[in-house]
Design a protein around this motif. Structure first.
Motif, PDB file in Angstrom:
ATOM      1  N   HIS A 123       0.911  -1.203   0.095  1.00  0.00           N
ATOM      2  CA  HIS A 123       0.073   0.092   0.033  1.00  0.00           C
ATOM      3  C   HIS A 123       0.792   1.313  -0.004  1.00  0.00           C
ATOM      4  CE1 HIS A 123      -3.457   2.393   0.641  1.00  0.00           C
ATOM      5  NE2 HIS A 123      -3.012   2.960   1.793  1.00  0.00           N
ATOM      6  N   LEU A 124       1.626   1.455   0.905  1.00  0.00           N
ATOM      7  CA  LEU A 124       2.560   2.851   1.289  1.00  0.00           C
ATOM      8  C   LEU A 124       3.668   2.793  -0.013  1.00  0.00           C
ATOM      9  CD1 LEU A 124       2.693   3.128   4.993  1.00  0.00           C
ATOM     10  CD2 LEU A 124       1.414   4.264   2.964  1.00  0.00           C
ATOM     11  N   SER A 125       4.212   1.707  -0.244  1.00  0.00           N
ATOM     12  CA  SER A 125       5.415   1.661  -1.549  1.00  0.00           C
ATOM     13  C   SER A 125       4.740   1.796  -2.889  1.00  0.00           C
ATOM     14  CB  SER A 125       6.086   0.350  -1.591  1.00  0.00           C
ATOM     15  OG  SER A 125       6.357   0.058  -0.307  1.00  0.00           O
ATOM     16  N   ASP A 126       3.178   1.752  -3.151  1.00  0.00           N
ATOM     17  CA  ASP A 126       2.585   1.896  -4.375  1.00  0.00           C
ATOM     18  C   ASP A 126       3.234   0.965  -5.321  1.00  0.00           C
ATOM     19  OD1 ASP A 126       1.368   4.084  -3.374  1.00  0.00           O
ATOM     20  OD2 ASP A 126       2.670   5.467  -4.281  1.00  0.00           O
ATOM     21  N   SER A 127       3.520  -0.304  -4.736  1.00  0.00           N
ATOM     22  CA  SER A 127       4.243  -1.314  -5.792  1.00  0.00           C
ATOM     23  C   SER A 127       3.374  -2.626  -5.285  1.00  0.00           C
ATOM     24  CB  SER A 127       5.656  -1.441  -5.282  1.00  0.00           C
ATOM     25  OG  SER A 127       5.918  -2.005  -3.766  1.00  0.00           O
ATOM     26  N   VAL A 128       3.838  -3.595  -6.167  1.00  0.00           N
ATOM     27  CA  VAL A 128       3.611  -5.149  -6.023  1.00  0.00           C
ATOM     28  C   VAL A 128       4.708  -5.976  -5.911  1.00  0.00           C
ATOM     29  CG1 VAL A 128       2.585  -7.160  -7.172  1.00  0.00           C
ATOM     30  CG2 VAL A 128       1.039  -5.002  -7.158  1.00  0.00           C
ATOM     31  N   THR A 129       5.109  -6.769  -5.002  1.00  0.00           N
ATOM     32  CA  THR A 129       6.498  -7.535  -5.030  1.00  0.00           C
ATOM     33  C   THR A 129       6.172  -8.913  -5.500  1.00  0.00           C
ATOM     34  OG1 THR A 129       7.071  -6.193  -3.212  1.00  0.00           O
ATOM     35  CG2 THR A 129       8.126  -8.398  -3.514  1.00  0.00           C
ATOM     36  N   VAL A 130       7.066  -9.365  -6.428  1.00  0.00           N
ATOM     37  CA  VAL A 130       6.680 -10.686  -6.933  1.00  0.00           C
ATOM     38  C   VAL A 130       7.641 -11.819  -6.397  1.00  0.00           C
ATOM     39  CG1 VAL A 130       6.788 -12.071  -9.266  1.00  0.00           C
ATOM     40  CG2 VAL A 130       6.141  -9.656  -9.162  1.00  0.00           C
ATOM     41  N   VAL A 131       7.332 -12.812  -5.673  1.00  0.00           N
ATOM     42  CA  VAL A 131       8.056 -13.455  -4.582  1.00  0.00           C
ATOM     43  C   VAL A 131       7.957 -15.016  -5.319  1.00  0.00           C
ATOM     44  CG1 VAL A 131       8.351 -14.366  -2.395  1.00  0.00           C
ATOM     45  CG2 VAL A 131       7.349 -12.018  -2.669  1.00  0.00           C
ATOM     46  N   ASP A 132       9.024 -15.447  -5.582  1.00  0.00           N
ATOM     47  CA  ASP A 132       9.487 -16.779  -5.787  1.00  0.00           C
ATOM     48  C   ASP A 132       9.507 -17.674  -4.540  1.00  0.00           C
ATOM     49  OD1 ASP A 132      10.830 -19.713  -6.285  1.00  0.00           O
ATOM     50  OD2 ASP A 132      11.326 -18.660  -8.467  1.00  0.00           O
ATOM     51  N   ILE A 133       8.510 -18.673  -4.497  1.00  0.00           N
ATOM     52  CA  ILE A 133       8.411 -19.462  -3.373  1.00  0.00           C
ATOM     53  C   ILE A 133       8.487 -21.072  -3.917  1.00  0.00           C
ATOM     54  CG2 ILE A 133       6.959 -18.146  -2.105  1.00  0.00           C
ATOM     55  CD1 ILE A 133       4.503 -19.911  -2.833  1.00  0.00           C
ATOM     56  N   SER A 134       9.316 -21.305  -5.164  1.00  0.00           N
ATOM     57  CA  SER A 134       9.592 -22.522  -5.325  1.00  0.00           C
ATOM     58  C   SER A 134      10.209 -23.381  -4.566  1.00  0.00           C
ATOM     59  CB  SER A 134      10.329 -22.438  -6.773  1.00  0.00           C
ATOM     60  OG  SER A 134      11.538 -21.844  -6.689  1.00  0.00           O
ATOM     61  N   GLN A 135      11.240 -22.624  -3.634  1.00  0.00           N
ATOM     62  CA  GLN A 135      11.833 -23.588  -2.389  1.00  0.00           C
ATOM     63  C   GLN A 135      11.108 -22.678  -1.142  1.00  0.00           C
ATOM     64  OE1 GLN A 135      16.194 -23.571  -2.952  1.00  0.00           O
ATOM     65  NE2 GLN A 135      16.011 -24.244  -5.218  1.00  0.00           N
ATOM     66  N   PRO A 136      10.213 -23.222  -0.684  1.00  0.00           N
ATOM     67  CA  PRO A 136       9.673 -22.365   0.547  1.00  0.00           C
ATOM     68  C   PRO A 136      10.659 -22.085   1.549  1.00  0.00           C
ATOM     69  CG  PRO A 136       8.376 -24.412  -0.246  1.00  0.00           C
ATOM     70  CD  PRO A 136       9.567 -24.380  -0.831  1.00  0.00           C
ATOM     71  N   ILE A 137      11.752 -22.778   1.798  1.00  0.00           N
ATOM     72  CA  ILE A 137      12.574 -22.282   2.950  1.00  0.00           C
ATOM     73  C   ILE A 137      13.365 -21.101   2.485  1.00  0.00           C
ATOM     74  CG2 ILE A 137      12.333 -24.336   4.312  1.00  0.00           C
ATOM     75  CD1 ILE A 137      15.134 -25.226   2.877  1.00  0.00           C
ATOM     76  N   HIS A 138      13.738 -20.843   1.130  1.00  0.00           N
ATOM     77  CA  HIS A 138      14.538 -19.788   0.339  1.00  0.00           C
ATOM     78  C   HIS A 138      13.873 -19.011  -0.284  1.00  0.00           C
ATOM     79  CE1 HIS A 138      17.906 -21.567   2.531  1.00  0.00           C
ATOM     80  NE2 HIS A 138      17.745 -22.683   2.061  1.00  0.00           N
ATOM     81  N   PRO A 139      12.546 -18.392  -0.017  1.00  0.00           N
ATOM     82  CA  PRO A 139      11.900 -17.510  -0.715  1.00  0.00           C
ATOM     83  C   PRO A 139      12.588 -16.266  -1.267  1.00  0.00           C
ATOM     84  CG  PRO A 139      11.133 -17.155   1.285  1.00  0.00           C
ATOM     85  CD  PRO A 139      11.853 -18.195   1.326  1.00  0.00           C
ATOM     86  N   PHE A 140      12.346 -15.787  -2.554  1.00  0.00           N
ATOM     87  CA  PHE A 140      13.057 -14.364  -2.776  1.00  0.00           C
ATOM     88  C   PHE A 140      12.338 -13.450  -3.778  1.00  0.00           C
ATOM     89  CE2 PHE A 140      14.089 -17.456  -6.035  1.00  0.00           C
ATOM     90  CZ  PHE A 140      14.148 -16.825  -7.355  1.00  0.00           C
ATOM     91  N   VAL A 141      12.365 -12.220  -3.597  1.00  0.00           N
ATOM     92  CA  VAL A 141      11.904 -11.291  -4.676  1.00  0.00           C
ATOM     93  C   VAL A 141      12.416 -11.517  -5.945  1.00  0.00           C
ATOM     94  CG1 VAL A 141      11.669  -9.035  -5.004  1.00  0.00           C
ATOM     95  CG2 VAL A 141      11.455  -9.813  -2.750  1.00  0.00           C
ATOM     96  N   LYS A 142      11.393 -11.557  -6.957  1.00  0.00           N
ATOM     97  CA  LYS A 142      12.027 -11.812  -8.472  1.00  0.00           C
ATOM     98  C   LYS A 142      11.901 -10.182  -9.006  1.00  0.00           C
ATOM     99  CE  LYS A 142       9.803 -14.850 -11.125  1.00  0.00           C
ATOM    100  NZ  LYS A 142       9.029 -15.922 -11.443  1.00  0.00           N
ATOM    101  N   ARG A 143      10.883  -9.691  -8.651  1.00  0.00           N
ATOM    102  CA  ARG A 143      10.939  -8.138  -9.021  1.00  0.00           C
ATOM    103  C   ARG A 143       9.877  -7.491  -8.418  1.00  0.00           C
ATOM    104  NH1 ARG A 143       8.175  -9.629 -14.831  1.00  0.00           N
ATOM    105  NH2 ARG A 143       6.797 -10.932 -14.070  1.00  0.00           N
ATOM    106  N   THR A 144       9.857  -6.049  -8.502  1.00  0.00           N
ATOM    107  CA  THR A 144       9.160  -5.127  -7.877  1.00  0.00           C
ATOM    108  C   THR A 144       8.538  -4.492  -9.070  1.00  0.00           C
ATOM    109  OG1 THR A 144      10.313  -5.203  -5.929  1.00  0.00           O
ATOM    110  CG2 THR A 144       8.638  -3.346  -6.251  1.00  0.00           C
TER     111      THR A 144
END
Length: 104
Positions: free
Chosen positions: A47-68
């Motif tokens: 909401h405050l960042s005016d953005s959407v974060t795309v998160v890869d959860i293919s390895q649930p113990i090591h999720p990471f941000v793919k892009r914003t």
């Protein structure tokens, strides 16, 4: 989501239906909605960042941000629809429509 800490919390569901926290990943400021695009990818509306974060959860113990993605003023929610795999994101003000290519 962990809105006060600006994080997405990832949990594993065990055979009895219990939850165990698997990981956490930082996203934008004040996450307010999350939607699964697939079994391996979630999108978090910030909401405050005016953005959407795309998160890869293919390895649930090591999720990471793919892009914003910057999406307009004060986004609130997201849905996926259509055969072209489009994302529809609500924002605070009328007239903020943006057309983007497929999200594939």
């Amino acid at each position: 989501m962990n809105t006060p800490d600006n994080r997405l919390e990832v949990f594993k569901v065990d055979a009895t239906g219990g939850l165990t926290r698997a990981a956490t990943v930082a996203v934008g400021m004040e996450p307010v909605a999350v939607a699964a695009r697939s079994d391996t990818e979630v999108w978090v509306v910030n909401h405050l960042s005016d953005s959407v974060t795309v998160v890869d959860i293919s390895q649930p113990i090591h999720p990471f941000v793919k892009r914003t993605l910057l999406v307009g003023d004060e986004p609130r929610d997201i849905v996926f629809a259509g055969s072209a795999g489009r994302a529809f994101i609500t924002t605070a003000h009328r007239g903020q429509q943006r057309m983007n290519a497929s999200i594939a």
